[in-house]
Scaffold this motif. Structure first.
Motif, PDB file in Angstrom:
ATOM      1  N   LEU A  84      -0.156  61.135 100.236  1.00 57.80           N
ATOM      2  CA  LEU A  84       0.945  61.358  99.977  1.00 57.80           C
ATOM      3  C   LEU A  84       1.423  62.674 100.493  1.00 57.80           C
ATOM      4  O   LEU A  84       2.181  63.476 101.035  1.00 57.80           O
ATOM      5  N   ILE A  85       0.538  63.305  99.325  1.00 58.63           N
ATOM      6  CA  ILE A  85       1.175  64.878  99.825  1.00 58.63           C
ATOM      7  C   ILE A  85       0.726  64.994 101.283  1.00 58.63           C
ATOM      8  O   ILE A  85       1.806  66.276 102.090  1.00 58.63           O
ATOM      9  N   ASN A  86      -0.638  65.424 101.380  1.00 57.24           N
ATOM     10  CA  ASN A  86      -1.145  65.670 102.693  1.00 57.24           C
ATOM     11  C   ASN A  86      -0.079  65.287 104.087  1.00 57.24           C
ATOM     12  O   ASN A  86       0.194  65.436 104.954  1.00 57.24           O
ATOM     13  N   TYR A  87       0.347  63.403 104.080  1.00 58.47           N
ATOM     14  CA  TYR A  87       1.145  63.418 105.167  1.00 58.47           C
ATOM     15  C   TYR A  87       2.576  63.368 104.550  1.00 58.47           C
ATOM     16  O   TYR A  87       2.584  64.302 106.068  1.00 58.47           O
ATOM     17  N   THR A  88       3.034  63.863 103.659  1.00 56.97           N
ATOM     18  CA  THR A  88       4.498  64.380 103.626  1.00 56.97           C
ATOM     19  C   THR A  88       4.114  66.031 104.334  1.00 56.97           C
ATOM     20  O   THR A  88       4.829  65.888 105.134  1.00 56.97           O
ATOM     21  N   ILE A  89       3.256  66.587 104.364  1.00 52.20           N
ATOM     22  CA  ILE A  89       3.455  68.045 104.748  1.00 52.20           C
ATOM     23  C   ILE A  89       2.980  67.906 106.437  1.00 52.20           C
ATOM     24  O   ILE A  89       4.076  68.477 106.978  1.00 52.20           O
ATOM     25  N   ARG A 109       6.780  57.183  93.921  1.00 52.60           N
ATOM     26  CA  ARG A 109       6.931  58.242  95.524  1.00 52.60           C
ATOM     27  C   ARG A 109       6.780  57.843  97.153  1.00 52.60           C
ATOM     28  O   ARG A 109       6.548  56.571  97.091  1.00 52.60           O
ATOM     29  N   GLN A 110       6.776  58.715  97.953  1.00 49.34           N
ATOM     30  CA  GLN A 110       6.617  57.949  99.538  1.00 49.34           C
ATOM     31  C   GLN A 110       6.845  59.353  99.953  1.00 49.34           C
ATOM     32  O   GLN A 110       6.977  60.458  99.968  1.00 49.34           O
ATOM     33  N   ILE A 111       6.534  58.819 101.774  1.00 48.42           N
ATOM     34  CA  ILE A 111       6.154  60.402 103.049  1.00 48.42           C
ATOM     35  C   ILE A 111       7.288  60.535 103.567  1.00 48.42           C
ATOM     36  O   ILE A 111       7.759  61.580 103.373  1.00 48.42           O
ATOM     37  N   ALA A 112       8.362  59.637 103.908  1.00 49.75           N
ATOM     38  CA  ALA A 112       8.957  59.778 104.625  1.00 49.75           C
ATOM     39  C   ALA A 112      10.379  58.153 104.228  1.00 49.75           C
ATOM     40  O   ALA A 112      10.322  58.369 103.132  1.00 49.75           O
TER      41      ALA A 112
END
Length: 371
Positions: A84-89, A109-112
């Motif tokens: 999730l951290i990786n994809y958020t960045i 938590r979520q990405i977008a």
């Protein structure tokens, strides 16, 4: 097979004696790169065409681990290991990633802006009413653990993309496994049409790119293709246990130069096991855009100087599937009988060591100037 059995087979086919093989293997075992006796045969170091200098460039799994710990700082690992951290960045930087469809996280938590599922009941409701196919994988895991493609579901069963069916309780086990930290539902992506012809499958065969990141331009040191076979949903190799294959790729051209079905002296192949399509000489689509995408992405993960990227080649262009640390760097050596510790890697390591030394000196200087 044990060392002696393999050595005898190689002696028959190559003329290199068992004694010579054992001597070379012992030198490497007790050398600076700690190559194990089994690795001597698995990685093709026995090949009579290799010079002494080339044999010395191979590394064992212990050196692989040491490199990862030397180059990737512990505090920075979460940038890769937590998807999730990786994809958020990556999403924030506008880089192509698999489209998130929903995230199961007890902490919300979520990405977008994808739906957030916080309870098992919400997961059950989601998979009942969602559109298929979907791909689901743990937020924090590697080597394909807990990942699966979903074709559809019923109240008590889930149908997978490989044609199998599992009970709902079995499907939900990864959601209950605390170390996974939750699960991520993604839109299914399909392989580029050229790769579908090669493998006979829509499933993704990811390109692995091993990158060294220093102050200068990042170096994509080694590239290889993880090739799906038969009805497999995932491209995991796992030493050939799943039937999938690996293929070495020339980083300059994107062309397959060598392929294996297992890590053994007779593991080389030239054609895809399912389709019969020729692997050697096949050029991957969108190769240059894929290289540029990975080089661009490496800059956003400070503290990780050894990055292992999985890239999907699709009909919509290359897509970043995930970033890994603690990868088995020794394994790619088996694909084309070439050691990882070549001059390029040695030069990059020296550059990184010099940077670390200058940073330490600057830090100590600041501390000395404090009142």
């Amino acid at each position: 097979m044990d060392f002696l059995t393999l050595a005898r087979k190689i002696a028959v086919t190559t003329g290199k004696s068992v004694t010579r093989q054992f001597y070379e293997a012992l030198l490497l075992k007790y050398g600076k790169h700690h190559v194990g006796l089994s690795e001597y045969h698995e990685y093709g170091i026995w090949d009579p065409a290799l010079s002494e200098n080339q044999r010395q460039q191979f590394i064992g799994w212990r050196t692989s681990q040491a490199l990862d710990h030397q180059l990737n700082l512990d505090f920075a690992r979460v940038l890769a290991n937590d998807k999730l951290i990786n994809y958020t960045i990556l999403h924030a930087r506008g880089m192509p990633i698999p489209q998130p469809v929903a995230t199961y996280s007890r902490h919300g938590r979520q990405i977008a802006d994808e739906p957030v599922l916080t309870t098992e009941a919400e997961v059950r409701a989601f998979i009942k009413d969602t559109n298929y196919p979907l791909f689901v994988k743990p937020i924090s895991a590697g080597y394909g653990r807990g990942a699966m493609g979903i074709a559809g579901s019923e109240s008590a069963r889930v149908h997978l993309l490989d044609g199998s069916t599992i009970e709902m309780d079995e499907f939900l086990k990864p959601f209950r496994f605390a170390p996974f930290q939750g699960m991520l539902f993604q839109q299914c992506i399909e392989a580029h049409p050229a790769l579908q012809v090669l493998t006979g499958s829509k499933a993704i065969s990811c390109v692995r790119m091993i990158c060294l990141v220093a102050d200068a331009e990042p170096v994509i040191h080694t590239t290889f293709l993880k090739i799906v076979t038969a009805n497999n949903m995932l491209d995991n190799f796992s030493h050939g246990d799943y039937g999938n294959c690996l293929a070495a790729i020339d980083p300059a051209t994107g062309t397959i130069t060598h392929a294996i079905r297992r890590m053994a002296p007779d593991g080389s192949i030239e054609h895809h096991p399912t389709t019969g399509q020729r692997l050697i000489g096949f050029t991957l689509p969108d190769w240059k855009p894929a290289l540029e995408l990975v080089k661009k992405a490496t800059a956003h993960f400070p503290g990780l100087r050894l990055q292992n990227w999985d890239v999907a080649l699709t009909d919509k262009g290359p897509l970043l599937v995930e970033l890994n640390t603690e990868s088995e760097l020794a394994v790619p050596q088996a694909i084309n009988h070439r050691g990882l510790m070549d001059q390029r890697l040695q030069d990059c390591l020296r550059e990184i060591e010099n940077q670390d030394r200058l940073l330490l000196q600057a830090s100590l200087s600041v501390q000395e100037q404090r009142p």
